[in-house]
Design a protein around this motif. Structure first.
Motif, PDB file in Angstrom:
ATOM      1  N   GLY A 136      56.251  -7.001 -44.152  1.00 25.84           N
ATOM      2  CA  GLY A 136      57.554  -6.540 -44.310  1.00 25.84           C
ATOM      3  C   GLY A 136      58.384  -7.516 -45.062  1.00 25.84           C
ATOM      4  N   ALA A 137      58.080  -8.806 -45.357  1.00 25.52           N
ATOM      5  CA  ALA A 137      58.860  -9.851 -45.683  1.00 25.52           C
ATOM      6  C   ALA A 137      58.951  -9.932 -47.239  1.00 25.52           C
ATOM      7  CB  ALA A 137      58.351 -11.024 -45.281  1.00 25.52           C
ATOM      8  N   ALA A 138      58.774  -8.788 -48.110  1.00 27.20           N
ATOM      9  CA  ALA A 138      58.646  -8.867 -49.549  1.00 27.20           C
ATOM     10  C   ALA A 138      59.340  -7.396 -49.885  1.00 27.20           C
ATOM     11  CB  ALA A 138      57.224  -8.907 -49.949  1.00 27.20           C
ATOM     12  N   ASP A 139      59.332  -7.281 -51.243  1.00 24.19           N
ATOM     13  CA  ASP A 139      59.925  -6.292 -51.811  1.00 24.19           C
ATOM     14  C   ASP A 139      59.186  -5.558 -52.879  1.00 24.19           C
ATOM     15  OD1 ASP A 139      60.129  -8.009 -54.037  1.00 24.19           O
ATOM     16  OD2 ASP A 139      62.215  -8.216 -53.849  1.00 24.19           O
ATOM     17  N   VAL A 140      59.466  -4.638 -53.548  1.00 24.92           N
ATOM     18  CA  VAL A 140      58.935  -3.992 -54.683  1.00 24.92           C
ATOM     19  C   VAL A 140      58.166  -4.963 -55.715  1.00 24.92           C
ATOM     20  CG1 VAL A 140      58.777  -2.031 -56.634  1.00 24.92           C
ATOM     21  CG2 VAL A 140      60.146  -1.914 -54.391  1.00 24.92           C
ATOM     22  N   THR A 141      58.898  -5.964 -56.101  1.00 32.08           N
ATOM     23  CA  THR A 141      58.314  -6.942 -56.999  1.00 32.08           C
ATOM     24  C   THR A 141      57.138  -7.588 -56.711  1.00 32.08           C
ATOM     25  OG1 THR A 141      61.044  -7.393 -57.636  1.00 32.08           O
ATOM     26  CG2 THR A 141      59.096  -8.976 -58.196  1.00 32.08           C
ATOM     27  N   LEU A 168      45.926 -12.455 -51.798  1.00 30.00           N
ATOM     28  CA  LEU A 168      46.012 -12.383 -50.291  1.00 30.00           C
ATOM     29  C   LEU A 168      47.191 -12.965 -49.886  1.00 30.00           C
ATOM     30  CD1 LEU A 168      42.160 -13.635 -49.666  1.00 30.00           C
ATOM     31  CD2 LEU A 168      43.067 -11.406 -49.140  1.00 30.00           C
ATOM     32  N   ILE A 169      47.787 -13.940 -50.233  1.00 34.47           N
ATOM     33  CA  ILE A 169      48.991 -14.404 -49.883  1.00 34.47           C
ATOM     34  C   ILE A 169      50.272 -13.295 -50.066  1.00 34.47           C
ATOM     35  CG2 ILE A 169      50.827 -16.309 -50.094  1.00 34.47           C
ATOM     36  CD1 ILE A 169      48.649 -18.119 -51.126  1.00 34.47           C
ATOM     37  N   THR A 170      50.122 -12.814 -51.214  1.00 40.99           N
ATOM     38  CA  THR A 170      51.039 -11.982 -51.594  1.00 40.99           C
ATOM     39  C   THR A 170      50.867 -10.579 -50.560  1.00 40.99           C
ATOM     40  OG1 THR A 170      50.939 -12.363 -54.043  1.00 40.99           O
ATOM     41  CG2 THR A 170      51.873 -10.208 -53.323  1.00 40.99           C
ATOM     42  N   SER A 171      49.702 -10.159 -50.245  1.00 49.15           N
ATOM     43  CA  SER A 171      49.630  -9.111 -49.503  1.00 49.15           C
ATOM     44  C   SER A 171      50.070  -9.535 -47.972  1.00 49.15           C
ATOM     45  CB  SER A 171      47.832  -8.843 -49.191  1.00 49.15           C
ATOM     46  OG  SER A 171      47.145  -8.511 -50.443  1.00 49.15           O
ATOM     47  N   PHE A 172      49.901 -10.753 -47.622  1.00 45.79           N
ATOM     48  CA  PHE A 172      50.412 -11.226 -46.496  1.00 45.79           C
ATOM     49  C   PHE A 172      51.829 -10.773 -46.313  1.00 45.79           C
ATOM     50  CE2 PHE A 172      52.348 -14.453 -43.690  1.00 45.79           C
ATOM     51  CZ  PHE A 172      51.940 -14.074 -42.503  1.00 45.79           C
ATOM     52  N   LEU A 197      51.182  -8.122 -56.658  1.00 45.76           N
ATOM     53  CA  LEU A 197      49.733  -7.946 -56.081  1.00 45.76           C
ATOM     54  C   LEU A 197      49.081  -6.893 -56.932  1.00 45.76           C
ATOM     55  CD1 LEU A 197      47.812  -7.905 -53.915  1.00 45.76           C
ATOM     56  CD2 LEU A 197      49.061  -6.076 -52.546  1.00 45.76           C
ATOM     57  N   ILE A 198      49.391  -5.883 -57.499  1.00 44.36           N
ATOM     58  CA  ILE A 198      48.789  -5.074 -58.463  1.00 44.36           C
ATOM     59  C   ILE A 198      48.357  -5.827 -59.707  1.00 44.36           C
ATOM     60  CG2 ILE A 198      48.925  -2.910 -59.758  1.00 44.36           C
ATOM     61  CD1 ILE A 198      50.757  -1.794 -57.771  1.00 44.36           C
TER      62      ILE A 198
END
Length: 466
Positions: free
Chosen positions: A182-187, A173-177, A192-193
Motif C-alpha cells: 500500500g506504499a504506492a499509487d496509481v502511477t 517484482l519490486i513495483t509489486s512489493f 507495473l503494467i
C-alpha cells in the motif's frame, strides 16, 4: 441464490471440467470431452449470473452477446490450419481478462479503507493476476504475430537479452512489493503494467518457430494461473478451480513437449536452439550429387508393390491444407489392401496435437494415427514412408550428429523404411535451420511441389495405373 447451492453447482461445473480434460487426452473421446467442458462452463456462467452479487445485468448481457458473436465467427471461419494462432489469441484474451478484473479490484481496494494483513493479502492476489495476466497478454500477442507471419518466425533478439528480461522481472517484482504494502499509487500500478507488457514481448521474441508448441502450452498455463488469481480476488470458487486446472495441465503439457524435444524449459525460454542453430553445416556438402528427384508416376509404381505405407505429416501439410488429399490417398491405398498408418511426432505442427486435429477434420480414422513411440519400432517393416513437410522431426542428425543443435531430440525413424518419399517444395531447412541428410539417403526420393497438389497427382497416378 443460496451460497451453498451456488457452490454445489460450481462443484458440478468443476467436475465437468475435469472429465472434459480427461476426454481430451484421446482422439476418440476428444469431441465428447470438449462438449462436457463447454457444458461445465455454461453451468458456471448461468450460476454466476444468478448470484445476487451481479450489479448490472444490462452490461453483462451486452458483454455476453458481443463475446458470443465473436466466438461464433471464430469457430465457423477460422481454418484448422490456423488453430495455433487462435489458441494464442485465446490465451492472450484470458490474460487480458484477468488483468481487467485485477485492475478493477485494485481501484476498489484503494477506496475500501483496508489495512494491515487484509490489505496485503488482497493486494498480493491482485498483483499476481496483474503480472501474470499482462505477461500472458503481450506474450500471446507476439506468439500470434509469429504464427500468423505478421512478425518474423525466427528468433529476434540480441546477446544479453536474458539480462534485460531479468531486470524487467526484478523491476516488476519490486513495483509489486510497494503496491502490495500500500506504499504506492496509481502511477506505480501503471508502471507495473508497463513493465509486464514489455516483459511478455521480450520473453517471446527471442523464441523461434521450432519452439512454438512449447510457448503456446506455457502461455496457456500462464492464462490459467492468472485466472485462478482473479478467482481469489473475486471470491469465485469455480474460477479458482478452472484456472488451477488450466495452469496445471498447461505445465504438464509444456513438460511433455520439452521431453519430446529433449530440451529443458529454461533452454527453450532462453532460446538456446536459436543461438546454436546457426547454419554451420554446409547444405551443399550434404546434398550435392546425392538428392534424387522423382515424379508422381514413379512414386505410384513404388506404391503399387507396397504392403505397408506410413504417412508422416508435418507443418508443410498444414500450410498446403493437404489433409483431405492425404486422406484420399490413404483410402485409395487401403482399397488395394495396403496397410496405411500415420506417424505423428508430438511437435510436428505449431501446437500440441495440431496434426491429429487436421487429420481428424479430414475424417482420418483415429486408430490409424500412431504416436512416435508406436511408429518407430515398425519403420524397418515399412515398404514406403511418405513424409509431407516434416523436416526437423525426421532429421537423422538428431540421432547421429553430436555437434548439431537438435542432437538428442527424439525423431521419427523414417530413414529405416525400405523407401522414403519426401514431399516438399524445395530443399529449404526446417525451423532449426539445418539441412536434412534424409533427403540424400540412398532409399529416399524427393517429390518436389506443393504438398496438396503433389499428393493429388500421386493419387491420380495410382488410379490411372489400376
Amino acid at each position: 441464490m443460496n451460497s451453498m447451492i451456488i457452490n454445489i453447482f460450481y462443484l458440478v461445473a468443476a467436475l465437468l471440467f475435469v472429465l472434459g480434460i480427461k476426454g481430451l487426452t484421446r482422439p476418440k473421446t476428444a469431441v465428447k470431452g470438449n462438449r462436457m467442458a463447454a457444458v461445465g462452463m455454461l453451468v458456471a456462467i448461468v450460476v454466476t449470473l444468478l448470484d445476487k452479487q451481479v450489479i448490472n445485468y444490462e452490461l453483462v448481457g451486452i458483454g455476453l452477446l458481443i463475446g458470443a458473436a465473436i466466438g461464433v465467427i471464430m469457430a465457423t471461419r477460422v481454418q484448422m490450419t490456423s488453430m495455433p494462432q487462435m489458441v494464442a489469441i485465446l490465451n492472450g484474451l484470458g490474460g487480458g481478462a484477468s488483468l481487467g478484473v485485477a485492475a478493477a479490484s485494485y481501484f476498489t481496494v484503494m477506496g475500501s479503507g483496508l489495512s494491515g494483513a487484509t490489505l496485503i493479502i488482497a493486494n498480493s492476489s491482485i498483483m499476481l493476476a496483474v503480472l501474470i495476466g499482462t505477461v500472458t497478454f503481450s506474450g500471446s500477442a507476439v506468439a500470434f504475430g509469429k504464427l500468423q507471419e505478421i512478425l518474423p518466425g525466427q528468433a529476434i533478439g540480441f546477446s544479453g537479452m536474458k539480462f534485460v528480461n531479468l531486470a524487467l522481472l526484478v523491476g516488476a517484482l519490486i513495483t509489486s512489493f510497494f503496491l502490495v504494502t500500500g506504499a504506492a499509487d496509481v502511477t506505480t500500478f501503471a508502471l507495473l503494467i508497463g513493465l509486464a507488457l514489455v516483459l511478455g514481448v521480450t520473453l517471446v521474441m527471442p523464441i523461434g518457430g521450432a519452439d512454438m508448441p512449447v510457448v503456446i502450452a506455457l502461455l496457456n498455463s500462464y492464462s490459467g494461473i492468472a485466472a485462478a488469481a482473479a478467482g481469489f480476488i473475486m471470491g469465485n470458487n469455480v474460477l479458482i478451480v478452472s484456472g488451477a486446472l488450466v495452469g496445471a495441465s498447461g505445465i504438464i503439457l509444456t513438460q511433455i513437449m520439452c521431453v519430446a524435444m529433449n530440451r529443458s524449459l529454461l533452454n527453450v525460454l532462453f532460446g538456446k536452439m536459436a543461438e546454436a542453430g546457426a547454419d554451420t553445416i554446409d547444405a551443399d556438402e550434404v546434398y550435392k550429387g546425392k538428392v534424387k528427384s522423382s515424379n508422381a508416376d514413379e512414386v505410384s509404381m513404388m506404391l503399387e508393390g507396397a504392403e505397408r505405407v506410413v504417412i508422416v505429416p508435418g507443418f508443410g501439410l498444414a500450410m498446403a491444407q493437404a489433409q483431405h488429399a492425404v486422406r484420399e490417398l490413404a483410402d485409395t491405398l487401403e482399397s488395394r489392401g495396403v496397410t496405411v498408418e500415420f506417424a505423428i511426432h508430438p511437435v510436428a505442427g505449431r501446437m500440441p496435437g495440431h496434426m491429429n486435429v487436421l487429420l481428424a477434420e479430414a475424417e482420418v480414422d483415429y486408430d490409424s494415427m500412431k504416436t512416435m513411440e508406436q511408429s518407430n519400432p515398425n519403420f524397418s517393416k515399412t515398404d514406403v514412408a511418405i513424409v509431407i513437410g516434416a523436416n526437423d522431426v525426421t532429421n537423422p542428425m538428431a540421432r547421429e550428429d553430436k555437434g548439431c543443435p537438435i542432437y538428442g531430440m527424439p525423431i521419427l525413424n523414417v530413414d529405416q523404411a525400405q523407401n522414403v518419399v519426401i514431399v516438399k517444395r524445395s530443399l529449404s531447412p526446417g525451423f532449426a535451420g539445418l539441412p536434412n541428410p534424409l533427403f540424400a539417403k540412398d532409399n529416399a526420393v524427393m517429390l518436389f511441389g506443393d504438398g496438396k497438389q503433389a499428393i493429388m497427382d500421386l493419387t491420380a497416378a495410382l488410379h490411372e495405373a489400376a
